[in-house]
Design a protein around this motif. Structure first.
Motif, PDB file in Angstrom:
ATOM      1  N   TYR A  62     -48.175 -12.398 -17.828  1.00 40.80           N
ATOM      2  CA  TYR A  62     -48.652 -11.069 -17.480  1.00 40.80           C
ATOM      3  C   TYR A  62     -49.845 -10.791 -18.382  1.00 40.80           C
ATOM      4  O   TYR A  62     -49.710 -10.712 -19.604  1.00 40.80           O
ATOM      5  CB  TYR A  62     -47.542 -10.045 -17.711  1.00 40.80           C
ATOM      6  CG  TYR A  62     -47.972  -8.629 -17.474  1.00 40.80           C
ATOM      7  CD1 TYR A  62     -48.073  -8.128 -16.181  1.00 40.80           C
ATOM      8  CD2 TYR A  62     -48.284  -7.794 -18.531  1.00 40.80           C
ATOM      9  CE1 TYR A  62     -48.472  -6.816 -15.959  1.00 40.80           C
ATOM     10  CE2 TYR A  62     -48.682  -6.485 -18.320  1.00 40.80           C
ATOM     11  CZ  TYR A  62     -48.775  -6.000 -17.031  1.00 40.80           C
ATOM     12  OH  TYR A  62     -49.180  -4.717 -16.818  1.00 40.80           O
ATOM     13  N   GLY A  96     -34.130 -10.473 -15.227  1.00 36.61           N
ATOM     14  CA  GLY A  96     -35.307  -9.637 -15.408  1.00 36.61           C
ATOM     15  C   GLY A  96     -36.099  -9.979 -16.650  1.00 36.61           C
ATOM     16  O   GLY A  96     -36.714  -9.116 -17.230  1.00 36.61           O
ATOM     17  N   THR A  97     -36.059 -11.223 -17.089  1.00 38.56           N
ATOM     18  CA  THR A  97     -36.769 -11.628 -18.292  1.00 38.56           C
ATOM     19  C   THR A  97     -38.261 -11.351 -18.121  1.00 38.56           C
ATOM     20  O   THR A  97     -38.860 -11.807 -17.148  1.00 38.56           O
ATOM     21  CB  THR A  97     -36.553 -13.122 -18.583  1.00 38.56           C
ATOM     22  OG1 THR A  97     -35.158 -13.356 -18.712  1.00 38.56           O
ATOM     23  CG2 THR A  97     -37.264 -13.542 -19.856  1.00 38.56           C
ATOM     24  N   PRO A  98     -38.852 -10.596 -19.021  1.00 35.12           N
ATOM     25  CA  PRO A  98     -40.275 -10.301 -18.888  1.00 35.12           C
ATOM     26  C   PRO A  98     -41.125 -11.549 -19.097  1.00 35.12           C
ATOM     27  O   PRO A  98     -40.754 -12.453 -19.844  1.00 35.12           O
ATOM     28  CB  PRO A  98     -40.532  -9.264 -19.980  1.00 35.12           C
ATOM     29  CG  PRO A  98     -39.422  -9.429 -20.956  1.00 35.12           C
ATOM     30  CD  PRO A  98     -38.256  -9.988 -20.190  1.00 35.12           C
ATOM     31  N   THR A 134     -30.504  -9.409 -18.205  1.00 36.14           N
ATOM     32  CA  THR A 134     -31.613  -9.864 -19.029  1.00 36.14           C
ATOM     33  C   THR A 134     -32.175 -11.178 -18.512  1.00 36.14           C
ATOM     34  O   THR A 134     -33.375 -11.360 -18.434  1.00 36.14           O
ATOM     35  CB  THR A 134     -31.163 -10.031 -20.499  1.00 36.14           C
ATOM     36  OG1 THR A 134     -30.629  -8.790 -20.932  1.00 36.14           O
ATOM     37  CG2 THR A 134     -32.309 -10.432 -21.388  1.00 36.14           C
ATOM     38  N   ASP A 174     -47.021 -12.400 -22.565  1.00 37.96           N
ATOM     39  CA  ASP A 174     -48.365 -11.853 -22.431  1.00 37.96           C
ATOM     40  C   ASP A 174     -49.369 -13.001 -22.437  1.00 37.96           C
ATOM     41  O   ASP A 174     -48.990 -14.163 -22.482  1.00 37.96           O
ATOM     42  CB  ASP A 174     -48.655 -10.834 -23.536  1.00 37.96           C
ATOM     43  CG  ASP A 174     -48.733 -11.451 -24.922  1.00 37.96           C
ATOM     44  OD1 ASP A 174     -48.767 -12.692 -25.050  1.00 37.96           O
ATOM     45  OD2 ASP A 174     -48.755 -10.690 -25.904  1.00 37.96           O
TER      46      ASP A 174
END
Length: 132
Positions: A42, A26-28, A23, A31
């Protein structure tokens, strides 16, 4: 049955520890709804980072002005290959980016005559339309 339970007791903490590592790596990215200066986001496809407020001539909310003013922000588009491409975004004006249009939709906080906005206080809402 006891051996299986013992194995599960030891396996569970290891699985939790491994998932925590996955986690963190690969933390997103957030937005584009609440982005600070220097923060990657992103935005409906592209990854961008606002890096500098070039101009904030908005009319303060506690003043009367003839002109509403504008906000210009230096942005970095981080392409899929890692290349960083600078561009400028002006509040409310779409700018061509990749195969669509990028828009700086809002800037917070509101400008006031009695308060100076520090760079770390700025938050931006960003949108990308395109990629069809």
């Amino acid at each position: 049955m006891q051996n299986i339970c013992r194995l599960a007791i030891f396996a569970l903490p290891a699985a939790v520890a491994l998932s925590a590592c996955a986690t963190a790596r690969g933390t997103p990215l957030p937005d584009g709804s609440d982005v600070a200066l220097g923060q990657k986001a992103y935005v409906d496809g592209p990854i961008v980072r606002p890096v500098e407020v070039l101009e904030d001539s908005r009319c303060p909310m506690n003043a009367r002005c003839v002109w509403a003013g504008r906000v210009r922000v230096k942005m970095i588009w981080i392409r899929g290959n890692g290349e960083k491409q600078p561009f400028e975004a002006t509040l409310g004006q779409p700018v061509q980016l990749a195969d669509g249009h990028f828009t700086l939709e809002s800037v917070r906080p509101e400008k006031r005559t009695d308060v100076t906005i520090k760079p770390g206080d700025y938050r931006f809402s960003l949108r990308f339309a395109g990629g069809f």
